[in-house]
Design a protein around this motif. Sequence first.
Motif, PDB file in Angstrom:
ATOM      1  N   ILE A 108     -16.611  28.560  81.506  1.00  0.00           N
ATOM      2  CA  ILE A 108     -16.118  28.327  80.202  1.00  0.00           C
ATOM      3  C   ILE A 108     -15.616  29.621  79.532  1.00  0.00           C
ATOM      4  O   ILE A 108     -14.667  29.418  79.053  1.00  0.00           O
ATOM      5  N   TRP A 109     -16.106  30.807  79.950  1.00  0.00           N
ATOM      6  CA  TRP A 109     -15.762  31.927  79.459  1.00  0.00           C
ATOM      7  C   TRP A 109     -14.537  32.387  80.059  1.00  0.00           C
ATOM      8  O   TRP A 109     -13.417  32.938  79.487  1.00  0.00           O
ATOM      9  N   ALA A 110     -14.247  31.831  81.434  1.00  0.00           N
ATOM     10  CA  ALA A 110     -13.058  32.251  81.929  1.00  0.00           C
ATOM     11  C   ALA A 110     -11.857  31.413  81.342  1.00  0.00           C
ATOM     12  O   ALA A 110     -10.660  32.058  80.994  1.00  0.00           O
ATOM     13  N   ASP A 164     -10.370  27.419  87.855  1.00  0.00           N
ATOM     14  CA  ASP A 164      -8.912  27.014  88.339  1.00  0.00           C
ATOM     15  C   ASP A 164      -8.714  27.693  89.838  1.00  0.00           C
ATOM     16  O   ASP A 164      -7.848  28.268  89.745  1.00  0.00           O
ATOM     17  N   ASN A 165      -9.839  27.466  90.487  1.00  0.00           N
ATOM     18  CA  ASN A 165      -9.716  27.932  91.902  1.00  0.00           C
ATOM     19  C   ASN A 165      -9.597  29.562  91.966  1.00  0.00           C
ATOM     20  O   ASN A 165      -9.369  30.045  92.950  1.00  0.00           O
ATOM     21  N   THR A 166     -10.093  30.259  90.877  1.00  0.00           N
ATOM     22  CA  THR A 166     -10.349  31.878  90.892  1.00  0.00           C
ATOM     23  C   THR A 166     -11.377  32.195  90.569  1.00  0.00           C
ATOM     24  O   THR A 166     -12.125  31.609  89.534  1.00  0.00           O
ATOM     25  N   LEU A 167     -11.933  33.104  91.365  1.00  0.00           N
ATOM     26  CA  LEU A 167     -13.317  33.619  91.133  1.00  0.00           C
ATOM     27  C   LEU A 167     -13.356  34.589  90.043  1.00  0.00           C
ATOM     28  O   LEU A 167     -12.636  35.448  90.147  1.00  0.00           O
ATOM     29  N   GLU A 199     -10.402  38.466  86.190  1.00  0.00           N
ATOM     30  CA  GLU A 199     -10.339  37.736  87.573  1.00  0.00           C
ATOM     31  C   GLU A 199     -10.709  38.561  88.524  1.00  0.00           C
ATOM     32  O   GLU A 199     -10.631  39.788  88.817  1.00  0.00           O
ATOM     33  N   LEU A 200     -11.445  38.156  89.540  1.00  0.00           N
ATOM     34  CA  LEU A 200     -11.994  38.854  90.751  1.00  0.00           C
ATOM     35  C   LEU A 200     -11.126  38.249  91.943  1.00  0.00           C
ATOM     36  O   LEU A 200     -11.686  38.174  93.053  1.00  0.00           O
ATOM     37  N   ASP A 201      -9.793  38.157  91.738  1.00  0.00           N
ATOM     38  CA  ASP A 201      -8.954  37.770  92.794  1.00  0.00           C
ATOM     39  C   ASP A 201      -8.488  38.691  93.972  1.00  0.00           C
ATOM     40  O   ASP A 201      -7.411  38.476  94.639  1.00  0.00           O
ATOM     41  N   ASP A 202      -8.858  39.884  93.407  1.00  0.00           N
ATOM     42  CA  ASP A 202      -8.264  41.129  94.216  1.00  0.00           C
ATOM     43  C   ASP A 202      -9.261  41.918  95.078  1.00  0.00           C
ATOM     44  O   ASP A 202      -8.930  42.836  95.359  1.00  0.00           O
ATOM     45  N   LEU A 203     -10.306  41.187  95.210  1.00  0.00           N
ATOM     46  CA  LEU A 203     -11.538  41.853  96.094  1.00  0.00           C
ATOM     47  C   LEU A 203     -10.767  42.193  97.609  1.00  0.00           C
ATOM     48  O   LEU A 203     -10.129  41.307  98.077  1.00  0.00           O
ATOM     49  N   PRO A 204     -11.101  43.355  98.098  1.00  0.00           N
ATOM     50  CA  PRO A 204     -10.626  43.568  99.410  1.00  0.00           C
ATOM     51  C   PRO A 204     -11.167  42.700 100.572  1.00  0.00           C
ATOM     52  O   PRO A 204     -11.895  42.002 100.403  1.00  0.00           O
ATOM     53  N   GLU A 205     -10.232  42.683 101.626  1.00  0.00           N
ATOM     54  CA  GLU A 205     -10.254  41.995 102.745  1.00  0.00           C
ATOM     55  C   GLU A 205     -11.707  42.095 103.255  1.00  0.00           C
ATOM     56  O   GLU A 205     -12.545  41.129 103.639  1.00  0.00           O
ATOM     57  N   SER A 206     -12.229  43.270 103.327  1.00  0.00           N
ATOM     58  CA  SER A 206     -13.631  43.590 103.820  1.00  0.00           C
ATOM     59  C   SER A 206     -14.781  43.024 103.086  1.00  0.00           C
ATOM     60  O   SER A 206     -15.742  42.821 103.674  1.00  0.00           O
ATOM     61  N   TYR A 207     -14.547  42.596 101.768  1.00  0.00           N
ATOM     62  CA  TYR A 207     -15.546  42.118 101.110  1.00  0.00           C
ATOM     63  C   TYR A 207     -15.786  40.829 101.637  1.00  0.00           C
ATOM     64  O   TYR A 207     -16.982  40.119 101.449  1.00  0.00           O
ATOM     65  N   ASP A 208     -14.883  40.088 102.237  1.00  0.00           N
ATOM     66  CA  ASP A 208     -15.065  38.656 102.757  1.00  0.00           C
ATOM     67  C   ASP A 208     -15.501  37.828 101.803  1.00  0.00           C
ATOM     68  O   ASP A 208     -16.552  37.012 102.069  1.00  0.00           O
ATOM     69  N   VAL A 209     -14.660  37.354 100.835  1.00  0.00           N
ATOM     70  CA  VAL A 209     -14.937  36.391  99.805  1.00  0.00           C
ATOM     71  C   VAL A 209     -15.170  34.874 100.463  1.00  0.00           C
ATOM     72  O   VAL A 209     -15.830  34.273 100.099  1.00  0.00           O
ATOM     73  N   ASP A 210     -14.786  34.724 101.660  1.00  0.00           N
ATOM     74  CA  ASP A 210     -14.734  33.190 102.063  1.00  0.00           C
ATOM     75  C   ASP A 210     -16.251  33.364 102.542  1.00  0.00           C
ATOM     76  O   ASP A 210     -16.479  32.191 103.157  1.00  0.00           O
TER      77      ASP A 210
END
Length: 431
Positions: free
Chosen positions: A89-91, A122-125, A98-109
Amino acid sequence: MNNALRAATALTLIAAGGAYADTITIATVNNGDMVRMQGLTEDFTKKTGHTVEWVTLEENVLRQRVTTDISTNGGQFDIMTIGMYETPIWAQNGWLVELDDLPESYDVDDILPAMRGGLSYDNTLYAAPFYGESSMIMYRTDLMEKAGLEMPESPSWDFIVDAANKMTDKENEIYGICLRGKAGWGENMAFLTATSNAFGARWFDENWQAQFDTEEWANTLNFYVDLMTEAGPPGASNNGFNENLSLFQQGKCGMWIDATVAASFVTNPDDSTVADKVGFALAPNTGLGKNSNWLWAWALAIPAGTDNEDAAKQFIEWATSKEYIELVAENEGWANVPPGARKSLYENENYQAVPFSDMTLKSILSADPLNPTVESVPYVGVQFVAIPEFAGFATEVGQEFSAALAGQQTVEEALEKAQALTTDAMEAAGY
């Protein structure tokens, strides 16, 4: 400049002379995992140079404070602890970074899909889960045995009533069941909404008409009040998560149905007098196909407009990372790491040995926010309705239900008021 390079540059500058070190202010809930995080913040400061100021609040107060601050662009906080209800709702309102630029090492998957989905828009964390939870039954194995019963993995509510009555020994201050009664959309209404799903009830029909005047809601609330009157502790209408946790740790509850995250606290011998006598089971059902469990994540999010966005992102990376889990395990043991957020935790042999890890994961995976009820509904959310107006009218409904539990009005009166105020709120909102 990419994230890794920015972080490396910032760390170099900090080491060289303290430049770019910020102080960030974080609003959080007074739950045990958050208190533990505060105790480990020195590790973050050592790695980044940034310092942290904490504003730690009771759950209902936290929700109020952060909602007021973000909706008025108050700017008091650089990071807010919020959940699956607020995040999308707030997004959508443009209130979160947006938290769409977290580093690869963070492993968002590696984040469990249910948690990632609930904290995205909208598919963005937009918020990173510090811990995720469902709800389950925590029970005294010694009292269950004394009652001559054996807890099934997925019990019925009828079984729970029988067990609660047999466990209750009011003369010795042992109550068969402890359940939330404190008013709040995230307190008693989280429990009661999840429970109502199992009884075939729902907040609204497919045309957004309130449903508190139905037999299903009458069954739900009468069942709850009767059970708590017969087998619950005195003053239950004042008890939320922390109050019931304390009662269970003191050995005063035969069963407690609440957040899976509580398992580490009730089994911790430093805090719990019954640590070696606790078993776990799925939240109860009535045979209609839905268990009485919820789905939630306490997550960290950055309000749009903060002056400390980079430092705030670095904190979120630190606090919700695989490395943080290892840090807690090293300092506090594997049973005390933040649960329910990452797939890799449940693949870790050290964590698989923890007695409640399997039941926690089963509970999380069994919750279905897209299809939470027996009959169809126009909303998503297991223990909440994912519309902006919900927090306001659900808190009012919670006050009526808490008053019914306290004996200040009848169940029928509480449901009548719930129907009226919910209908008025929805009409005013244009539904």
